[in-house]
Design a protein around this motif. Structure first.
Motif, short mmCIF file in Angstrom:
data_model
loop_
_atom_site.label_atom_id
_atom_site.label_comp_id
_atom_site.label_asym_id
_atom_site.label_seq_id
_atom_site.Cartn_x
_atom_site.Cartn_y
_atom_site.Cartn_z
N LEU A 141 -46.59 -61.89 -20.30
CA LEU A 141 -47.58 -61.29 -21.02
C LEU A 141 -47.92 -61.55 -22.26
CD1 LEU A 141 -43.93 -58.11 -22.48
CD2 LEU A 141 -45.29 -58.29 -20.47
N PRO A 142 -49.27 -60.75 -22.76
CA PRO A 142 -50.07 -61.32 -23.41
C PRO A 142 -49.12 -62.00 -25.07
CG PRO A 142 -51.04 -59.58 -22.57
CD PRO A 142 -49.36 -59.49 -21.63
N GLU A 143 -49.90 -62.37 -25.47
CA GLU A 143 -49.04 -62.48 -27.07
C GLU A 143 -48.45 -61.82 -27.75
OE1 GLU A 143 -47.49 -65.76 -28.53
OE2 GLU A 143 -47.52 -65.85 -26.45
N GLN A 144 -49.20 -60.49 -27.98
CA GLN A 144 -49.06 -59.23 -28.69
C GLN A 144 -48.22 -59.00 -28.06
OE1 GLN A 144 -51.86 -55.99 -29.06
NE2 GLN A 144 -52.08 -56.62 -30.96
N GLN A 145 -48.18 -58.44 -26.74
CA GLN A 145 -46.68 -57.67 -26.27
C GLN A 145 -45.57 -58.68 -26.30
OE1 GLN A 145 -48.16 -56.19 -23.00
NE2 GLN A 145 -49.72 -55.65 -23.74
N LYS A 146 -45.82 -59.58 -25.84
CA LYS A 146 -44.37 -60.96 -26.14
C LYS A 146 -44.14 -60.55 -27.79
CE LYS A 146 -45.39 -64.27 -24.46
NZ LYS A 146 -45.90 -66.36 -24.32
N LEU A 147 -44.50 -60.94 -28.46
CA LEU A 147 -43.76 -60.86 -29.62
C LEU A 147 -43.69 -59.55 -30.24
CD1 LEU A 147 -47.00 -62.47 -32.00
CD2 LEU A 147 -44.21 -63.23 -31.69
N GLN A 196 -40.24 -59.09 -28.01
CA GLN A 196 -39.12 -60.10 -29.37
C GLN A 196 -38.62 -59.13 -30.51
OE1 GLN A 196 -37.98 -63.17 -28.31
NE2 GLN A 196 -36.52 -62.92 -30.16
N MET A 197 -39.53 -58.61 -31.30
CA MET A 197 -38.98 -58.58 -32.73
C MET A 197 -38.21 -56.51 -32.10
SD MET A 197 -42.31 -58.69 -35.60
CE MET A 197 -43.41 -58.55 -34.14
N ARG A 198 -38.68 -55.59 -31.21
CA ARG A 198 -38.23 -54.22 -31.51
C ARG A 198 -37.14 -54.59 -30.37
NH1 ARG A 198 -37.00 -50.13 -33.27
NH2 ARG A 198 -36.84 -48.46 -31.82
N ASP A 199 -36.99 -54.96 -29.46
CA ASP A 199 -35.88 -55.12 -28.62
C ASP A 199 -34.92 -56.17 -28.78
OD1 ASP A 199 -37.37 -52.95 -26.71
OD2 ASP A 199 -38.54 -54.05 -25.42
N VAL A 229 -47.86 -48.01 -28.52
CA VAL A 229 -48.51 -48.76 -27.17
C VAL A 229 -47.92 -50.06 -25.97
CG1 VAL A 229 -50.72 -48.49 -26.46
CG2 VAL A 229 -50.42 -46.18 -28.39
N ALA A 230 -48.63 -50.89 -27.51
CA ALA A 230 -48.35 -52.53 -27.01
C ALA A 230 -46.83 -52.49 -26.55
CB ALA A 230 -48.70 -52.92 -28.18
N LEU A 231 -45.73 -51.16 -26.94
CA LEU A 231 -44.17 -51.77 -26.75
C LEU A 231 -44.65 -51.17 -24.79
CD1 LEU A 231 -41.24 -52.77 -27.30
CD2 LEU A 231 -41.27 -51.05 -28.54
N SER A 232 -44.87 -50.25 -25.39
CA SER A 232 -45.07 -49.22 -23.64
C SER A 232 -44.98 -50.39 -22.59
CB SER A 232 -45.69 -48.24 -23.54
OG SER A 232 -45.67 -47.07 -23.01
N ARG A 233 -46.61 -51.00 -22.33
CA ARG A 233 -47.38 -51.73 -22.27
C ARG A 233 -46.31 -52.36 -21.74
NH1 ARG A 233 -53.48 -50.70 -24.53
NH2 ARG A 233 -53.82 -48.56 -23.73
N GLY A 234 -46.03 -53.11 -22.76
CA GLY A 234 -45.47 -54.44 -22.68
C GLY A 234 -44.16 -54.18 -21.61
N LYS A 249 -43.73 -51.12 -19.33
CA LYS A 249 -43.96 -51.47 -18.04
C LYS A 249 -44.90 -52.45 -17.26
CE LYS A 249 -47.33 -47.14 -16.34
NZ LYS A 249 -47.84 -46.90 -17.09
N THR A 250 -45.20 -53.61 -17.96
CA THR A 250 -45.27 -54.47 -17.21
C THR A 250 -44.01 -55.19 -16.62
OG1 THR A 250 -47.12 -55.01 -18.26
CG2 THR A 250 -46.58 -56.89 -16.99
N ILE A 251 -43.22 -54.98 -17.45
CA ILE A 251 -41.79 -55.73 -17.39
C ILE A 251 -41.02 -55.66 -16.00
CG2 ILE A 251 -39.36 -56.93 -18.46
CD1 ILE A 251 -41.17 -57.17 -20.96
N ARG A 252 -40.91 -54.39 -15.94
CA ARG A 252 -40.26 -52.78 -15.23
C ARG A 252 -41.55 -53.59 -14.01
NH1 ARG A 252 -41.17 -48.52 -17.08
NH2 ARG A 252 -39.96 -48.84 -19.05
N ALA A 253 -42.53 -53.44 -14.00
CA ALA A 253 -43.51 -53.93 -12.68
C ALA A 253 -43.11 -55.49 -12.11
CB ALA A 253 -45.07 -53.85 -12.48
N ILE A 254 -42.86 -56.30 -12.97
CA ILE A 254 -42.39 -57.84 -12.60
C ILE A 254 -40.53 -57.51 -12.12
CG2 ILE A 254 -41.80 -59.91 -13.87
CD1 ILE A 254 -44.51 -59.17 -15.50
N MET A 255 -39.78 -57.35 -12.61
CA MET A 255 -38.83 -57.08 -12.37
C MET A 255 -38.57 -56.36 -10.92
SD MET A 255 -36.88 -58.54 -14.56
CE MET A 255 -35.40 -58.17 -13.55
N LEU A 256 -39.16 -54.77 -10.17
CA LEU A 256 -38.90 -54.26 -9.48
C LEU A 256 -39.79 -55.30 -8.23
CD1 LEU A 256 -40.63 -50.41 -10.34
CD2 LEU A 256 -37.88 -51.30 -9.77
N LYS A 257 -40.84 -56.11 -8.58
CA LYS A 257 -41.65 -56.99 -7.48
C LYS A 257 -40.31 -57.89 -7.54
CE LYS A 257 -45.84 -59.84 -7.23
NZ LYS A 257 -46.39 -60.22 -7.45
#
Length: 169
Positions: free
Chosen positions: A113-119, A122-125, A147-152, A154-162
């Motif tokens: 993930l991009p740095e912002q979403q990664k941080l 990390q902080m929320r979850d 919004v950034a958390l939701s996008r992050g 969603k990206t993780i979910r897509a990677i895990m499904l793949k």
């Protein structure tokens, strides 16, 4: 009572004792052992045999009880302990390995993930900080954090499904 007197008392029904033992125990060897044990008990108690009204009935009772004891002992040796109410607090080794593997894949996905979403993830979850705290730390508005958390996620979910669909990343 000597041996000859004992044999003359027991001989008329000793075959009956064997047949009863065989009927209960099924095995010929076990029936022979049971009969021998009963005769030994009778021999050890030979001085008191005259006091029984029917030595044959007494002998059959001893044979029956001895055989039933043998069957109980055999059954209890064959029993397995089964606990329906036992819940193992530790997951199985397989589950532990699956969980570790899944965590490794999630960690790899987070690192992409991009740095912002990664941080923010990390902080929320992981650190379980509130949105207000994350907004102050990141110097962002709460809605932007969401919004950034939701996008992050969603990206993780897509990677895990793949990964799960194809088995590789």
């Amino acid at each position: 009572m000597d041996q000859n007197e004992f044999v003359s008392l027991i001989t008329p029904f000793k075959d009956k004792l064997f047949r009863i033992a065989k009927r209960l125990l099924v095995s010929t060897e076990e029936a022979e052992d049971a009969t021998q044990e009963v005769l030994l008990k009778l021999w050890n108690n030979k001085e008191n045999l005259d006091s029984y009204n029917s030595l044959e009935a007494f002998s059959i009772t001893i044979t029956k009880n001895y055989c039933l004891d043998q069957l109980k002992a055999k059954r209890s040796g064959n029993l397995k302990l089964v606990h329906d109410n036992y819940i193992d607090k530790e997951p199985s080794l397989e589950r532990q390995l699956e969980a570790k593997d899944s965590l490794d894949w999630v960690e790899k996905a987070i690192n992409e993930l991009p740095e912002q979403q990664k941080l923010i993830i990390q902080m929320r979850d992981i650190e379980e900080l509130e949105f207000e705290e994350i907004a102050k730390i990141m110097n962002m508005k709460e809605i932007a954090i969401r919004v950034a958390l939701s996008r992050g996620r969603k990206t993780i979910r897509a990677i895990m499904l793949k990964t799960n669909d194809y088995g590789i990343k």
